[in-house]
Design a protein around this motif. Structure first.
Motif, PDB file in Angstrom:
ATOM      1  N   ALA A   1       4.765  37.283  -9.574  1.00  0.00           N
ATOM      2  CA  ALA A   1       3.439  37.833  -9.869  1.00  0.00           C
ATOM      3  C   ALA A   1       2.495  36.755 -10.398  1.00  0.00           C
ATOM      4  CB  ALA A   1       3.566  38.967 -10.884  1.00  0.00           C
ATOM      5  N   ALA A   2       3.007  35.882 -11.258  1.00  0.00           N
ATOM      6  CA  ALA A   2       2.182  34.787 -11.782  1.00  0.00           C
ATOM      7  C   ALA A   2       1.776  33.827 -10.670  1.00  0.00           C
ATOM      8  CB  ALA A   2       2.939  34.050 -12.877  1.00  0.00           C
ATOM      9  N   LEU A   3       2.704  33.541  -9.756  1.00  0.00           N
ATOM     10  CA  LEU A   3       2.395  32.656  -8.640  1.00  0.00           C
ATOM     11  C   LEU A   3       1.352  33.276  -7.713  1.00  0.00           C
ATOM     12  CD1 LEU A   3       5.974  31.336  -7.777  1.00  0.00           C
ATOM     13  CD2 LEU A   3       4.100  30.002  -8.747  1.00  0.00           C
ATOM     14  N   GLU A   4       1.482  34.581  -7.474  1.00  0.00           N
ATOM     15  CA  GLU A   4       0.509  35.267  -6.620  1.00  0.00           C
ATOM     16  C   GLU A   4      -0.887  35.225  -7.229  1.00  0.00           C
ATOM     17  OE1 GLU A   4       2.255  39.079  -6.251  1.00  0.00           O
ATOM     18  OE2 GLU A   4       3.596  38.536  -4.594  1.00  0.00           O
ATOM     19  N   ALA A   5      -0.961  35.430  -8.541  1.00  0.00           N
ATOM     20  CA  ALA A   5      -2.259  35.385  -9.219  1.00  0.00           C
ATOM     21  C   ALA A   5      -2.852  33.981  -9.155  1.00  0.00           C
ATOM     22  CB  ALA A   5      -2.112  35.837 -10.667  1.00  0.00           C
ATOM     23  N   SER A   6      -2.013  32.981  -9.372  1.00  0.00           N
ATOM     24  CA  SER A   6      -2.485  31.599  -9.310  1.00  0.00           C
ATOM     25  C   SER A   6      -2.922  31.231  -7.901  1.00  0.00           C
ATOM     26  CB  SER A   6      -1.374  30.656  -9.790  1.00  0.00           C
ATOM     27  OG  SER A   6      -1.813  29.323  -9.807  1.00  0.00           O
TER      28      SER A   6
ATOM     29  N   LEU B   1      12.395  37.122 -11.845  1.00  0.00           N
ATOM     30  CA  LEU B   1      11.861  36.680 -10.555  1.00  0.00           C
ATOM     31  C   LEU B   1      10.556  37.391 -10.223  1.00  0.00           C
ATOM     32  CD1 LEU B   1      15.227  36.580  -8.586  1.00  0.00           C
ATOM     33  CD2 LEU B   1      13.779  34.609  -9.099  1.00  0.00           C
ATOM     34  N   ALA B   2      10.492  38.703 -10.535  1.00  0.00           N
ATOM     35  CA  ALA B   2       9.273  39.468 -10.262  1.00  0.00           C
ATOM     36  C   ALA B   2       8.113  38.958 -11.107  1.00  0.00           C
ATOM     37  CB  ALA B   2       9.516  40.950 -10.540  1.00  0.00           C
ATOM     38  N   ALA B   3       8.401  38.598 -12.371  1.00  0.00           N
ATOM     39  CA  ALA B   3       7.342  38.096 -13.245  1.00  0.00           C
ATOM     40  C   ALA B   3       6.810  36.749 -12.756  1.00  0.00           C
ATOM     41  CB  ALA B   3       7.868  37.973 -14.674  1.00  0.00           C
TER      42      ALA B   3
ATOM     43  N   LEU C   1       2.291  26.078  -4.299  1.00  0.00           N
ATOM     44  CA  LEU C   1       2.425  27.460  -4.775  1.00  0.00           C
ATOM     45  C   LEU C   1       3.051  28.354  -3.711  1.00  0.00           C
ATOM     46  CD1 LEU C   1      -0.955  28.010  -6.675  1.00  0.00           C
ATOM     47  CD2 LEU C   1       1.316  27.689  -7.665  1.00  0.00           C
ATOM     48  N   VAL C   2       2.647  28.164  -2.465  1.00  0.00           N
ATOM     49  CA  VAL C   2       3.225  28.960  -1.372  1.00  0.00           C
ATOM     50  C   VAL C   2       4.727  28.710  -1.271  1.00  0.00           C
ATOM     51  CG1 VAL C   2       3.263  29.241   1.138  1.00  0.00           C
ATOM     52  CG2 VAL C   2       1.083  29.163  -0.073  1.00  0.00           C
ATOM     53  N   ASP C   3       5.134  27.456  -1.370  1.00  0.00           N
ATOM     54  CA  ASP C   3       6.561  27.125  -1.306  1.00  0.00           C
ATOM     55  C   ASP C   3       7.320  27.728  -2.486  1.00  0.00           C
ATOM     56  OD1 ASP C   3       6.146  25.714   1.009  1.00  0.00           O
ATOM     57  OD2 ASP C   3       6.045  23.749   0.026  1.00  0.00           O
ATOM     58  N   ALA C   4       6.736  27.631  -3.669  1.00  0.00           N
ATOM     59  CA  ALA C   4       7.397  28.186  -4.853  1.00  0.00           C
ATOM     60  C   ALA C   4       7.504  29.702  -4.755  1.00  0.00           C
ATOM     61  CB  ALA C   4       6.623  27.794  -6.112  1.00  0.00           C
ATOM     62  N   LEU C   5       6.461  30.361  -4.267  1.00  0.00           N
ATOM     63  CA  LEU C   5       6.486  31.822  -4.123  1.00  0.00           C
ATOM     64  C   LEU C   5       7.524  32.246  -3.096  1.00  0.00           C
ATOM     65  CD1 LEU C   5       5.268  34.541  -4.861  1.00  0.00           C
ATOM     66  CD2 LEU C   5       3.477  34.136  -3.140  1.00  0.00           C
ATOM     67  N   HIS C   6       7.610  31.514  -2.005  1.00  0.00           N
ATOM     68  CA  HIS C   6       8.620  31.822  -0.983  1.00  0.00           C
ATOM     69  C   HIS C   6      10.028  31.679  -1.556  1.00  0.00           C
ATOM     70  CE1 HIS C   6      10.556  32.052   2.924  1.00  0.00           C
ATOM     71  NE2 HIS C   6      11.166  30.907   2.681  1.00  0.00           N
ATOM     72  N   ALA C   7      10.249  30.626  -2.344  1.00  0.00           N
ATOM     73  CA  ALA C   7      11.572  30.421  -2.953  1.00  0.00           C
ATOM     74  C   ALA C   7      11.925  31.559  -3.903  1.00  0.00           C
ATOM     75  CB  ALA C   7      11.593  29.083  -3.693  1.00  0.00           C
ATOM     76  N   GLU C   8      10.983  32.003  -4.702  1.00  0.00           N
ATOM     77  CA  GLU C   8      11.247  33.103  -5.639  1.00  0.00           C
ATOM     78  C   GLU C   8      11.553  34.403  -4.890  1.00  0.00           C
ATOM     79  OE1 GLU C   8      11.149  32.790  -9.467  1.00  0.00           O
ATOM     80  OE2 GLU C   8      11.865  31.114  -8.261  1.00  0.00           O
ATOM     81  N   ARG C   9      10.852  34.659  -3.814  1.00  0.00           N
ATOM     82  CA  ARG C   9      11.087  35.883  -3.035  1.00  0.00           C
ATOM     83  C   ARG C   9      12.466  35.840  -2.363  1.00  0.00           C
ATOM     84  NH1 ARG C   9       5.005  36.257  -0.368  1.00  0.00           N
ATOM     85  NH2 ARG C   9       4.036  37.416  -2.088  1.00  0.00           N
ATOM     86  N   CYS C  10      12.870  34.661  -1.906  1.00  0.00           N
ATOM     87  CA  CYS C  10      14.208  34.537  -1.321  1.00  0.00           C
ATOM     88  C   CYS C  10      15.285  34.780  -2.377  1.00  0.00           C
ATOM     89  CB  CYS C  10      14.373  33.151  -0.698  1.00  0.00           C
ATOM     90  SG  CYS C  10      13.413  32.891   0.815  1.00  0.00           S
ATOM     91  N   ARG C  11      15.087  34.264  -3.567  1.00  0.00           N
ATOM     92  CA  ARG C  11      16.048  34.492  -4.651  1.00  0.00           C
ATOM     93  C   ARG C  11      16.106  35.964  -5.026  1.00  0.00           C
ATOM     94  NH1 ARG C  11      13.051  29.820  -6.867  1.00  0.00           N
ATOM     95  NH2 ARG C  11      14.245  27.938  -6.321  1.00  0.00           N
ATOM     96  N   ALA C  12      14.960  36.629  -4.993  1.00  0.00           N
ATOM     97  CA  ALA C  12      14.917  38.042  -5.354  1.00  0.00           C
ATOM     98  C   ALA C  12      15.726  38.898  -4.386  1.00  0.00           C
ATOM     99  CB  ALA C  12      13.474  38.528  -5.407  1.00  0.00           C
ATOM    100  N   CYS C  13      15.826  38.473  -3.130  1.00  0.00           N
ATOM    101  CA  CYS C  13      16.600  39.238  -2.143  1.00  0.00           C
ATOM    102  C   CYS C  13      18.094  39.235  -2.464  1.00  0.00           C
ATOM    103  CB  CYS C  13      16.379  38.654  -0.743  1.00  0.00           C
ATOM    104  SG  CYS C  13      14.711  38.870  -0.111  1.00  0.00           S
ATOM    105  N   LEU C  14      18.567  38.235  -3.214  1.00  0.00           N
ATOM    106  CA  LEU C  14      19.991  38.104  -3.504  1.00  0.00           C
ATOM    107  C   LEU C  14      20.350  38.472  -4.942  1.00  0.00           C
ATOM    108  CD1 LEU C  14      20.663  34.699  -1.700  1.00  0.00           C
ATOM    109  CD2 LEU C  14      21.126  36.998  -0.833  1.00  0.00           C
TER     110      LEU C  14
END
Length: 330
Positions: free
Chosen positions: A178-183, A173-175, A150-163
């Motif tokens: 948020a789901a990953l953070e809750a999980s 990406l935000a949705a 989950l940490v790896d997936a969340l990091h990947a989504e945040r990196c994609r959001a920057c671009l």
């Protein structure tokens, strides 16, 4: 280091000593191929505990069974072997690959792999003086592994959001983030509850955290993915995790010693713990500064030494079941 169980004594029936088998298991998702050292045929079983248990019951005395890790498909096999009282070894694929080369084998099938593993068990593992395999907390191991995913997936989504520039992409990406953070939050709570529910685990976790720089994620990972902690020597635990330098010299050439292999998930949390400790843990910071300033070690080399020192210290804490000796002064 190969995970191992101590070999059982020779079986005796009606006062006679029967030859004991060396078995090699090649594990896949749906089936398992089994070969006996010195035998001619290979048996294919369904990969379920009932089929394996039935096979073991009919096989007779077994000296040692060996198999390679397959990312989880071998769990049923491990449980069946343990329930049947069969000594087994989980061997590293690199060792089997090297054994294949030494024997000059080029063809590769499931049946040939099973035979190769059986031969490896008989010709290599049998003479090593195998140590008991420490069975860990499978639930905690799975929880910590899932947390890392989950940490790896969340990091990947945040990196994609920057671009991302398109509004719909940013919203998507935000949705997902948020789901990953809750999980992730739910998983952290489940890990904490699982440790708290076991008095022995909870006590060990509290003592491990007495080493300043070690937080709940590091403790959970150690307890879940390094059940050998506290049961091995300092050199053995460092080698198992992959923090023991390996020298490589040839003639007059001296190569730089390297670390690696072992338990990457454990090294990952120790890396973050070491970075925290060299800033906030007085004895650890002094050790790091001495390596960098007096001994002129590169920063990454010194940090790896700190990781090893912390691992050895944590191993001693788990072994002695006592808080870190500098807990009050760090």
């Amino acid at each position: 280091m190969t995970d191992q169980i101590v070999m059982v004594a020779e079986a005796r029936m009606a006062g006679k000593v029967f030859p004991q088998a060396f078995l090699g298991f090649d594990v896949s998702k749906d089936w398992i191929d089994v070969a006996r050292h010195g035998g001619a045929g290979v048996v294919r079983l369904a990969n379920d505990e009932a089929s394996i248990a039935g096979f073991l019951a009919d096989e007779g005395p077994i000296r040692l069974a060996a198999f390679e890790p397959t990312g989880g498909y071998e769990r049923g096999l491990r449980r069946a072997l343990r329930d049947a009282g069969v000594a087994f070894a989980r061997v590293h694929p690199n060792e089997v690959a090297a054994f294949r080369i030494r024997r000059g084998l080029k063809a590769k099938t499931d049946a040939l792999d099973a035979r190769l593993i059986a031969d490896f068990a008989a010709l290599e593992l049998d003479g090593r003086g195998l140590k008991p395999l420490v069975e860990g907390d499978e639930v905690l191991r799975e929880l910590t592994a899932r947390r890392r995913q989950l940490v790896d997936a969340l990091h990947a989504e945040r990196c994609r959001a920057c671009l991302a520039e398109a509004r719909i992409v940013r919203d998507s990406l935000a949705a997902v983030a948020a789901a990953l953070e809750a999980s992730l939050a739910a998983l952290d709570a489940a890990i904490a509850a699982h440790i708290a529910a076991d008095a022995a685990l909870a006590g060990t976790a509290r003592r491990l955290r007495s080493l300043k720089g070690v937080g709940p994620v590091t403790v959970a990972t150690l307890l879940g993915e390094l059940p050998e902690l506290g049961r091995l020597s300092a050199k053995e635990i460092a080698s198992l995790v992959g923090l023991a330098p390996r020298t490589r010299d040839s003639g007059r050439t001296r190569f730089r010693a390297t670390t690696g292999h072992g338990r990457p998930g454990v090294r990952r949390v120790l890396f973050n713990a070491a970075r925290c400790a060299i800033r906030h843990n007085v004895p650890i910071k002094a050790f790091y500064d001495r390596l960098v300033e007096r001994n002129k070690r590169p920063g990454k080399v010194a940090l790896t030494a700190v990781m090893r020192k912390m691992l050895v210290t944590l191993n001693a804490i788990a072994r002695d079941q006592q808080d870190w000796k500098h807990a009050q002064n760090a």
